[in-house]
Design an enzyme around this catalytic site. Sequence first.
Site, PDB file in Angstrom:
ATOM      1  N   ASP A  31     -58.049  23.309  -5.055  1.00  3.45           N
ATOM      2  CA  ASP A  31     -58.099  21.924  -4.590  1.00  3.45           C
ATOM      3  C   ASP A  31     -56.727  21.527  -4.050  1.00  3.45           C
ATOM      4  O   ASP A  31     -55.706  21.864  -4.660  1.00  3.45           O
ATOM      5  CB  ASP A  31     -58.506  21.000  -5.742  1.00  3.45           C
ATOM      6  CG  ASP A  31     -58.895  19.618  -5.274  1.00  3.45           C
ATOM      7  OD1 ASP A  31     -58.000  18.880  -4.796  1.00  3.45           O
ATOM      8  OD2 ASP A  31     -60.077  19.261  -5.373  1.00  3.45           O
ATOM      9  N   ILE A  32     -56.694  20.821  -2.937  1.00  2.00           N
ATOM     10  CA  ILE A  32     -55.413  20.436  -2.340  1.00  2.00           C
ATOM     11  C   ILE A  32     -54.752  19.265  -3.081  1.00  2.00           C
ATOM     12  O   ILE A  32     -53.589  18.978  -2.865  1.00  2.00           O
ATOM     13  CB  ILE A  32     -55.535  20.105  -0.833  1.00  2.00           C
ATOM     14  CG1 ILE A  32     -56.501  18.952  -0.598  1.00  2.00           C
ATOM     15  CG2 ILE A  32     -55.929  21.339  -0.049  1.00  2.00           C
ATOM     16  CD1 ILE A  32     -56.472  18.411   0.826  1.00  2.00           C
ATOM     17  N   ASN A  88     -69.948  15.699  -8.216  1.00  2.00           N
ATOM     18  CA  ASN A  88     -70.127  14.295  -7.876  1.00  2.00           C
ATOM     19  C   ASN A  88     -71.309  14.142  -6.923  1.00  2.00           C
ATOM     20  O   ASN A  88     -71.595  15.049  -6.137  1.00  2.00           O
ATOM     21  CB  ASN A  88     -68.861  13.746  -7.225  1.00  2.00           C
ATOM     22  CG  ASN A  88     -67.646  13.855  -8.122  1.00  2.00           C
ATOM     23  OD1 ASN A  88     -67.751  13.765  -9.336  1.00  2.00           O
ATOM     24  ND2 ASN A  88     -66.481  14.059  -7.527  1.00  2.00           N
ATOM     25  N   HIS A 101     -70.360  20.704  -4.282  1.00  2.00           N
ATOM     26  CA  HIS A 101     -69.262  21.530  -4.763  1.00  2.00           C
ATOM     27  C   HIS A 101     -69.001  21.227  -6.221  1.00  2.00           C
ATOM     28  O   HIS A 101     -69.117  20.082  -6.660  1.00  2.00           O
ATOM     29  CB  HIS A 101     -67.989  21.313  -3.933  1.00  2.00           C
ATOM     30  CG  HIS A 101     -67.590  19.887  -3.748  1.00  2.00           C
ATOM     31  ND1 HIS A 101     -68.267  19.024  -2.903  1.00  2.00           N
ATOM     32  CD2 HIS A 101     -66.586  19.166  -4.287  1.00  2.00           C
ATOM     33  CE1 HIS A 101     -67.680  17.837  -2.928  1.00  2.00           C
ATOM     34  NE2 HIS A 101     -66.652  17.890  -3.782  1.00  2.00           N
ATOM     35  N   HIS A 103     -66.259  20.997  -9.031  1.00  3.81           N
ATOM     36  CA  HIS A 103     -64.842  20.932  -9.353  1.00  3.81           C
ATOM     37  C   HIS A 103     -64.687  21.692 -10.662  1.00  3.81           C
ATOM     38  O   HIS A 103     -65.392  21.402 -11.631  1.00  3.81           O
ATOM     39  CB  HIS A 103     -64.386  19.486  -9.588  1.00  3.81           C
ATOM     40  CG  HIS A 103     -64.337  18.658  -8.369  1.00  3.81           C
ATOM     41  ND1 HIS A 103     -63.175  18.461  -7.643  1.00  3.81           N
ATOM     42  CD2 HIS A 103     -65.303  17.953  -7.728  1.00  3.81           C
ATOM     43  CE1 HIS A 103     -63.428  17.662  -6.627  1.00  3.81           C
ATOM     44  NE2 HIS A 103     -64.710  17.346  -6.649  1.00  3.81           N
TER      45      HIS A 103
END
Length: 122
Positions: A31-32, A88, A101, A103
Amino acid sequence: MAEETIFTKIINRDIPADIIYEDDKALAFKDINPQAPFHCLIIPKQPIATANDINEDNAGLVGHLYVVAAKLAAEHNFSQDGYRLVMNCNEYGGQTVYHIHLHMLAGKQMGWPPYTDKKKEA
């Protein structure tokens, strides 16, 4: 055809990502904007917009994302300590990219509930 997202561009290598896992069905990358010492996103290569779009036809693919998560947890040595997986859904669920996706967050103790509702505090 599903709308192209930033994740489609990562899958197609049109934009860079720090990819940590790939197979024929899924891709995982860091994750950025990490929210834990280890924070990656695990995505299916087949676009599915939201959790509401998961059905019998793609349930196996979604299950595969969890198999990938378990592999990553073992590989990165946090399967025993534990980790959090979050998907989410839509605006109120915090979804900002409409390509499902997971997390995956690890490397620290996670609290519950994960946040405090600011509206209730006022």
